[in-house]
Write a protein that holds these residues in place. Structure first.
Motif, PDB file in Angstrom:
ATOM      1  N   ASP A  10       0.813  -1.223   0.000  1.00  0.00           N
ATOM      2  CA  ASP A  10       0.000   0.000   0.000  1.00  0.00           C
ATOM      3  C   ASP A  10       0.844   1.269   0.000  1.00  0.00           C
ATOM      4  O   ASP A  10       0.460   2.287   0.554  1.00  0.00           O
ATOM      5  N   GLY A  11       2.013   1.202  -0.652  1.00  0.00           N
ATOM      6  CA  GLY A  11       2.872   2.376  -0.705  1.00  0.00           C
ATOM      7  C   GLY A  11       2.238   3.564  -1.391  1.00  0.00           C
ATOM      8  O   GLY A  11       2.611   4.718  -1.134  1.00  0.00           O
ATOM      9  N   TYR A  12       1.253   3.299  -2.249  1.00  0.00           N
ATOM     10  CA  TYR A  12       0.574   4.373  -2.972  1.00  0.00           C
ATOM     11  C   TYR A  12      -0.158   5.328  -2.039  1.00  0.00           C
ATOM     12  O   TYR A  12      -0.536   6.434  -2.449  1.00  0.00           O
ATOM     13  N   THR A  13      -0.391   4.912  -0.795  1.00  0.00           N
ATOM     14  CA  THR A  13      -1.109   5.790   0.136  1.00  0.00           C
ATOM     15  C   THR A  13      -0.285   7.006   0.516  1.00  0.00           C
ATOM     16  O   THR A  13      -0.821   7.977   1.046  1.00  0.00           O
ATOM     17  N   ASN A  14       1.018   6.975   0.264  1.00  0.00           N
ATOM     18  CA  ASN A  14       1.873   8.149   0.442  1.00  0.00           C
ATOM     19  C   ASN A  14       2.572   8.403  -0.884  1.00  0.00           C
ATOM     20  O   ASN A  14       3.637   7.852  -1.168  1.00  0.00           O
ATOM     21  N   PRO A  15       1.982   9.241  -1.762  1.00  0.00           N
ATOM     22  CA  PRO A  15       2.533   9.458  -3.104  1.00  0.00           C
ATOM     23  C   PRO A  15       3.962   9.971  -3.098  1.00  0.00           C
ATOM     24  O   PRO A  15       4.740   9.661  -4.009  1.00  0.00           O
ATOM     25  N   ALA A  16       4.349  10.752  -2.087  1.00  0.00           N
ATOM     26  CA  ALA A  16       5.713  11.273  -2.054  1.00  0.00           C
ATOM     27  C   ALA A  16       6.721  10.133  -1.996  1.00  0.00           C
ATOM     28  O   ALA A  16       7.759  10.160  -2.668  1.00  0.00           O
ATOM     29  N   VAL A  17       6.417   9.122  -1.202  1.00  0.00           N
ATOM     30  CA  VAL A  17       7.322   7.987  -1.074  1.00  0.00           C
ATOM     31  C   VAL A  17       7.243   7.090  -2.303  1.00  0.00           C
ATOM     32  O   VAL A  17       8.270   6.675  -2.858  1.00  0.00           O
ATOM     33  N   SER A  18       6.042   6.766  -2.746  1.00  0.00           N
ATOM     34  CA  SER A  18       5.895   5.833  -3.859  1.00  0.00           C
ATOM     35  C   SER A  18       6.486   6.400  -5.148  1.00  0.00           C
ATOM     36  O   SER A  18       7.108   5.676  -5.922  1.00  0.00           O
ATOM     37  N   GLN A  19       6.348   7.702  -5.379  1.00  0.00           N
ATOM     38  CA  GLN A  19       6.911   8.301  -6.586  1.00  0.00           C
ATOM     39  C   GLN A  19       8.433   8.381  -6.505  1.00  0.00           C
ATOM     40  O   GLN A  19       9.133   8.180  -7.506  1.00  0.00           O
ATOM     41  N   ALA A  20       8.965   8.657  -5.323  1.00  0.00           N
ATOM     42  CA  ALA A  20      10.419   8.671  -5.153  1.00  0.00           C
ATOM     43  C   ALA A  20      10.989   7.276  -5.403  1.00  0.00           C
ATOM     44  O   ALA A  20      12.035   7.117  -6.036  1.00  0.00           O
ATOM     45  N   PHE A  21      10.288   6.250  -4.921  1.00  0.00           N
ATOM     46  CA  PHE A  21      10.737   4.878  -5.132  1.00  0.00           C
ATOM     47  C   PHE A  21      10.678   4.516  -6.611  1.00  0.00           C
ATOM     48  O   PHE A  21      11.571   3.846  -7.141  1.00  0.00           O
ATOM     49  N   LEU A  22       9.639   4.966  -7.289  1.00  0.00           N
ATOM     50  CA  LEU A  22       9.507   4.687  -8.721  1.00  0.00           C
ATOM     51  C   LEU A  22      10.669   5.299  -9.490  1.00  0.00           C
ATOM     52  O   LEU A  22      11.267   4.656 -10.349  1.00  0.00           O
ATOM     53  N   ARG A  23      11.021   6.552  -9.163  1.00  0.00           N
ATOM     54  CA  ARG A  23      12.142   7.192  -9.846  1.00  0.00           C
ATOM     55  C   ARG A  23      13.451   6.477  -9.539  1.00  0.00           C
ATOM     56  O   ARG A  23      14.305   6.311 -10.414  1.00  0.00           O
ATOM     57  N   LEU A  24      13.590   6.038  -8.307  1.00  0.00           N
ATOM     58  CA  LEU A  24      14.803   5.315  -7.940  1.00  0.00           C
ATOM     59  C   LEU A  24      14.923   4.016  -8.727  1.00  0.00           C
ATOM     60  O   LEU A  24      15.998   3.653  -9.208  1.00  0.00           O
ATOM     61  N   SER A  25      13.822   3.294  -8.878  1.00  0.00           N
ATOM     62  CA  SER A  25      13.852   2.023  -9.607  1.00  0.00           C
ATOM     63  C   SER A  25      14.104   2.246 -11.095  1.00  0.00           C
ATOM     64  O   SER A  25      14.670   1.388 -11.770  1.00  0.00           O
ATOM     65  N   GLN A  26      13.719   3.415 -11.611  1.00  0.00           N
ATOM     66  CA  GLN A  26      13.917   3.704 -13.026  1.00  0.00           C
ATOM     67  C   GLN A  26      15.345   4.136 -13.338  1.00  0.00           C
ATOM     68  O   GLN A  26      15.902   3.782 -14.375  1.00  0.00           O
TER      69      GLN A  26
END
Length: 288
Positions: free
Chosen positions: A255-271
């Protein structure tokens, strides 16, 4: 349902003796009512130590031309589904570290390792399918793949209740305490992260200067180790496991999407990786 992990002896490169050894384990599994048996990575033919001049192509088997089927023919006469590692040669000559799913008297499916490493001629697979045994969905991740978050998560997201991990620790000259700890703890981490059962099958023993202590284990979705092999010993582990995904699995981690700041940072890191010199990774502010 009952599943089994076969911790096989660390055989010399080029040996096909594992086929006979696995046949014996199948007999034991039939006697105990085991439905799925997982065997190590590259247990058929052995794992090539390319830095020592061994070539994976020397033990590679084709699937379409019937080479693999001919080698594993004695393992097909059973109701036990068998997952067994080998080196695959495709029709174009490319090499993969693969696992064959033997079921219903045939080579039912082939799965390829997706993270083979950086210094190898072995190519990376590109698919993570979810297979089925009756009503039980399962996936396969091969050895090094368990060090990555993505393969297990993608398979769990696809519905896999069980993750089978054919592994080969025989490439180590002197396994450190830290490496051994990761071998023991990564299956627990992947099980808990994904609410899945994780079944690891490794080799164990010594070949010259190389040593594999054996990390075979069966871990339930809560991280409870249901069975664990002793170091350096040929072992068949058997355990009763949950055959289906839990309906009310703990949502934490999903449920990381419940905090967009964290989930988007993680997405950029994985990319873009963890290299802070990449302009695209800038602005990843820590979240308090």
């Amino acid at each position: 349902m009952k599943v089994a992990s076969y911790q096989a002896p660390y055989l010399p490169f080029g040996s096909m003796d594992a086929v006979g050894l696995i046949a014996g384990q199948i007999t034991a599994c039939e006697a105990e009512g085991v439905e799925i048996l997982c065997c190590p990575e590259s247990v058929i033919g052995g794992l090539a130590h390319e830095s020592d001049g061994q070539s994976p192509s020397d033990v590679a088997l084709g699937v379409d031309n019937g080479e693999l089927r001919d080698v594993v023919a004695s393992l097909l006469r059973t109701s036990v589904l068998v997952i067994v590692g080998f080196t695959e040669r495709d029709t174009g000559g490319a090499l993969y570290s693969s696992a064959a799913v033997l079921a219903d008297g045939q080579v039912a499916a082939i799965h390829r390792k997706v993270y083979p490493g950086y210094r190898t001629v072995i190519r990376a697979g590109e698919h993570l399918p979810v297979f089925r045994h009756g009503s039980t969905p399962f996936g396969i991740i091969i050895c090094n793949d368990i060090w990555y978050v993505e393969p297990a998560r993608l398979l769990a997201a696809g519905g896999a209740a069980l993750l089978f991990v054919p592994t080969n620790g025989g490439h180590l000259r002197a396994p450190s305490a830290g490496f051994r700890a990761r071998g023991d703890n990564l299956p627990i981490a992947r099980a808990v992260e994904n609410s899945t059962t994780v079944v690891v099958a490794d080799v164990a023993g010594r070949q010259g200067e190389r040593f594999s202590y054996g990390s075979s284990a069966i871990v339930d979705p809560d991280g409870i180790v249901l069975a664990k092999a002793a170091s350096s010993t040929e072992t068949l582990l058997v355990a009763d496991v949950e055959p289906n995904r839990r309906i009310e699995a703990d949502p934490r981690g999903w449920d990381g999407y419940t905090n967009p700041a964290v989930s988007q940072a993680f997405l950029r890191l994985s990319q873009y990786g963890r290299d802070g010199n990449d302009d695209r990774s800038q602005g990843l502010a820590p979240v308090d």
